[in-house]
Design an enzyme around this catalytic site. Sequence first.
Site, PDB file in Angstrom:
ATOM      1  N   MET A  29       0.850  -1.194   0.000  1.00  0.00           N
ATOM      2  CA  MET A  29       0.000   0.000   0.000  1.00  0.00           C
ATOM      3  C   MET A  29       0.886   1.244   0.000  1.00  0.00           C
ATOM      4  SD  MET A  29      -3.412  -1.015   2.050  1.00  0.00           S
ATOM      5  CE  MET A  29      -2.828  -0.788   3.713  1.00  0.00           C
ATOM      6  N   GLY A  30       2.145   1.090  -0.383  1.00  0.00           N
ATOM      7  CA  GLY A  30       3.052   2.232  -0.474  1.00  0.00           C
ATOM      8  C   GLY A  30       3.604   2.633   0.878  1.00  0.00           C
ATOM      9  N   LEU A  32       6.698   3.086   1.479  1.00  0.00           N
ATOM     10  CA  LEU A  32       7.652   1.981   1.578  1.00  0.00           C
ATOM     11  C   LEU A  32       8.702   2.218   2.660  1.00  0.00           C
ATOM     12  CD1 LEU A  32       8.356   1.191  -2.191  1.00  0.00           C
ATOM     13  CD2 LEU A  32       6.567   0.271  -0.713  1.00  0.00           C
ATOM     14  N   GLY A  35      11.127  -2.751   5.521  1.00  0.00           N
ATOM     15  CA  GLY A  35      10.427  -4.041   5.482  1.00  0.00           C
ATOM     16  C   GLY A  35       9.984  -4.357   4.050  1.00  0.00           C
ATOM     17  N   HIS A  36       9.362  -3.358   3.393  1.00  0.00           N
ATOM     18  CA  HIS A  36       8.966  -3.558   1.990  1.00  0.00           C
ATOM     19  C   HIS A  36      10.201  -3.788   1.124  1.00  0.00           C
ATOM     20  CE1 HIS A  36       5.619  -0.781   3.415  1.00  0.00           C
ATOM     21  NE2 HIS A  36       4.954  -1.850   3.012  1.00  0.00           N
ATOM     22  N   GLN A  60     -10.338  -2.826   2.412  1.00  0.00           N
ATOM     23  CA  GLN A  60      -9.835  -3.509   3.618  1.00  0.00           C
ATOM     24  C   GLN A  60      -9.797  -2.598   4.842  1.00  0.00           C
ATOM     25  OE1 GLN A  60      -5.898  -4.269   1.582  1.00  0.00           O
ATOM     26  NE2 GLN A  60      -5.093  -4.019   3.636  1.00  0.00           N
ATOM     27  N   GLY A 147       4.986 -10.214   3.903  1.00  0.00           N
ATOM     28  CA  GLY A 147       5.730 -10.170   5.161  1.00  0.00           C
ATOM     29  C   GLY A 147       5.112 -11.070   6.226  1.00  0.00           C
ATOM     30  N   LEU A 184       8.958  -2.807  11.753  1.00  0.00           N
ATOM     31  CA  LEU A 184       8.688  -1.693  10.846  1.00  0.00           C
ATOM     32  C   LEU A 184       7.241  -1.756  10.369  1.00  0.00           C
ATOM     33  CD1 LEU A 184      11.902  -1.373   8.648  1.00  0.00           C
ATOM     34  CD2 LEU A 184      11.345  -0.280  10.800  1.00  0.00           C
ATOM     35  N   SER A 185       6.603  -0.596  10.360  1.00  0.00           N
ATOM     36  CA  SER A 185       5.213  -0.487   9.903  1.00  0.00           C
ATOM     37  C   SER A 185       5.008   0.935   9.405  1.00  0.00           C
ATOM     38  CB  SER A 185       4.268  -0.773  11.073  1.00  0.00           C
ATOM     39  OG  SER A 185       2.996  -0.213  10.817  1.00  0.00           O
TER      40      SER A 185
HETATM   41  O1  PAF Z   1      -0.156  -5.896   3.481  1.00  0.00           O
HETATM   42  C1  PAF Z   1      -0.571  -4.956   2.770  1.00  0.00           C
HETATM   43  O2  PAF Z   1       0.102  -3.934   2.579  1.00  0.00           O
HETATM   44  C2  PAF Z   1      -1.950  -5.055   2.141  1.00  0.00           C
HETATM   45  O3  PAF Z   1      -2.835  -5.718   2.985  1.00  0.00           O
HETATM   46  C3  PAF Z   1      -1.927  -5.723   0.760  1.00  0.00           C
HETATM   47  C4  PAF Z   1      -1.477  -7.156   0.823  1.00  0.00           C
HETATM   48  C5  PAF Z   1      -1.010  -4.943  -0.170  1.00  0.00           C
HETATM   49  C6  PAF Z   1      -3.334  -5.714   0.144  1.00  0.00           C
HETATM   50  O4  PAF Z   1      -3.824  -4.428   0.006  1.00  0.00           O
END
Ligand code: PAF
Length: 276
Positions: A29-30, A32, A35-36, A60, A147, A184-185
Amino acid sequence: MQILKNVEELISYRRSLPSNSNVGLVPTMGALHKGHQSLIQQSVANNSHTILSIFVNPTQFGPTEDFDKYPRTLQKDCEIAKSCGVSAVFAPEVAEMYPNNDEITLHPPKNMGYIFEGFIRDGHFDGVLQIVLKLFHLTQPHFAYFGQKDAQQLLIIKRLVKDTFLPLKIIPCPTIRDVDGLALSSRNIYLSATQRQHALEIPQSLQYIKELINNGTEDAKTLIKSAKQILKNVTLDYLAITDYNLQEISAIQPNNSLVLIAAKVGNTRLIDNLWL
Ligand code: PAF
């Protein structure tokens, strides 16, 4: 690196790739962070092409959650993606991914999807499954990287692949932590300095559980009770020990146990876990 803004561009990009290419998908979801980056690096190392999706997925988020406030840093994200060797970024608008108001939806298995995050965040995993399935169909990856920090999401997406016979493999990637131990979040930016100190009780409680297990404690109730003593300045949503099907267990089972925690620090809700 290509930046693809709509579904049509993504489909034609995917079709343009040689038939012998290996495609890795990193859905995000950007906003970044490292962790990403570690997911991206793993995909880049193992595939000829990595597609990074950046999409803050409205379905979500619950009505009282932080969808509008969620950090959006596309330009910076694209710079990071480029420096990591991403082949294409897919960053669509909401209308592109959800052209219809009333869509077919998916639900997680009953015994996995409505506990923990699924209990507190009503409909959360329906939304995750809806967007992830669309991304899988559009990008047709050989491998998709998720992750371990989002343990329940990872296990439910594995079931999506298994239950619907999708021809791809989910690759779980370890949680990346800051030097102080906080996982990280993208939500860590909401924490004040004091709140961050309080948030450290979360990884500390997991670390304590690990130490107790290493010293021979296996009983889940004892482990949870001991760890709760550390959680003084956070509001605990849940602290549970389960197997890899997310069913609570009474004693640690080697290679089949998860310690799951979610807690609020101020208005910020954080999750973390330990895979055993
Ligand atoms: O983990 C996330 O960032 C989101 O839940 C995902 C998997 C990109 C779906 O929107």
